[in-house]
Write an enzyme that holds these catalytic residues in place. Structure first.
Site, PDB file in Angstrom:
ATOM      1  CE  LYS A 128       4.033 -10.647  -3.621  1.00  0.00           C
ATOM      2  NZ  LYS A 128       3.075 -11.415  -4.455  1.00  0.00           N
ATOM      3  CG  ASP A 146       6.538 -11.339  -8.957  1.00  0.00           C
ATOM      4  OD1 ASP A 146       7.646 -11.698  -9.429  1.00  0.00           O
ATOM      5  OD2 ASP A 146       5.698 -10.693  -9.618  1.00  0.00           O
TER       6      ASP A 146
END
Length: 234
Positions: A128, A146
């Site tokens: 991420k 996320d």
């Protein structure tokens, strides 16, 4: 009884939803403040379990004290912890930032790498974080999976997966690669503003007609409108 959605139908619906999100959030962008790949990398590490707004309150002090990667690598741990304390998990984040900087110095000549395989090997940097840096500092397309992103693509009926890496690959096959970075921003903005976790504002959602989860939140426009958050969140 409705027929199951075909693969082609899913792709077309996903891309229509992306176009609607593009019209709804034409200025969607990363809400972390940064001026370089290093600053974005540090800010993204700090953003774990913390709002972008809080991170942006802390980073001006941090960036001024540690202008180079060498400064981070040689930082006094106690001093850094004091600066970033309000972002939460400050001891672990300090370990990550110092460790990341030392690795960048040792392995990459003091330059933040621009490849996923190199970024994810740095302390405190997962896929991420790496995709945030690649997409926003290097213009390399990446999906930022996320918590908002995961919640919304499941609500959209694009996948039932809960594993972020699997979600990344599944969504990557639905949305054109050139749009991955900005699409991530659009989804995150939508999750922060309308499609909330506990009570989404379904009655005013621009995606309502295409979303199988319509009705999870209030469907009346007046009630739903009260739930909308206008932002910005930076």
């Amino acid at each position: 009884m409705a027929k199951p959605e075909t693969r082609l139908g899913l792709v077309r619906r996903a891309r229509r939803m992306n176009r609607i999100l593009a019209d709804t959030y034409p200025d969607a962008h990363c809400e972390l403040d940064f001026g370089s790949p290093l600053e974005l990398l540090v800010a993204t590490i700090l953003s774990a379990q913390c709002t972008d707004k809080r991170v942006n309150m802390v980073t001006p002090i941090l960036f001024a004290k540690y202008p180079t990667v060498e400064d981070y690598a040689a930082a006094d741990r106690t001093e850094m912890e004091e600066i970033i304390k309000s972002t939460g998990f400050f001891r672990a984040k300090t370990n990550s930032i110092i460790g990341m900087a030392q690795a960048v110095c040792d392995l990459h000549g003091g330059v933040v790498p621009n490849k996923l395989k190199d970024l994810v090997k740095l302390p405190g940097v997962g896929r991420k974080t790496a995709n945030v840096v690649l997409g926003n500092a290097f213009d390399v397309p990446g999906l930022t999976v996320d918590t908002h992103f995961q919640r919304l693509v499941r609500r959209f009926g694009w996948t039932d997966e809960t594993d972020p890496v699997k979600i990344e690959h599944i969504v990557g096959e639905l949305i054109p690669k050139r749009e991955w970075t900005v699409f991530s921003h659009r989804v995150i903005w939508h999750g922060r503003r309308i499609c909330h976790s506990r009570k989404p504002a379904c009655g005013v959602c621009p995606l309502a007609a295409l979303c199988p989860s319509f009705g999870t939140g209030p469907t009346g426009a007046d009630e739903a409108r009260k739930l909308v958050r206008s932002g910005p969140f930076s």
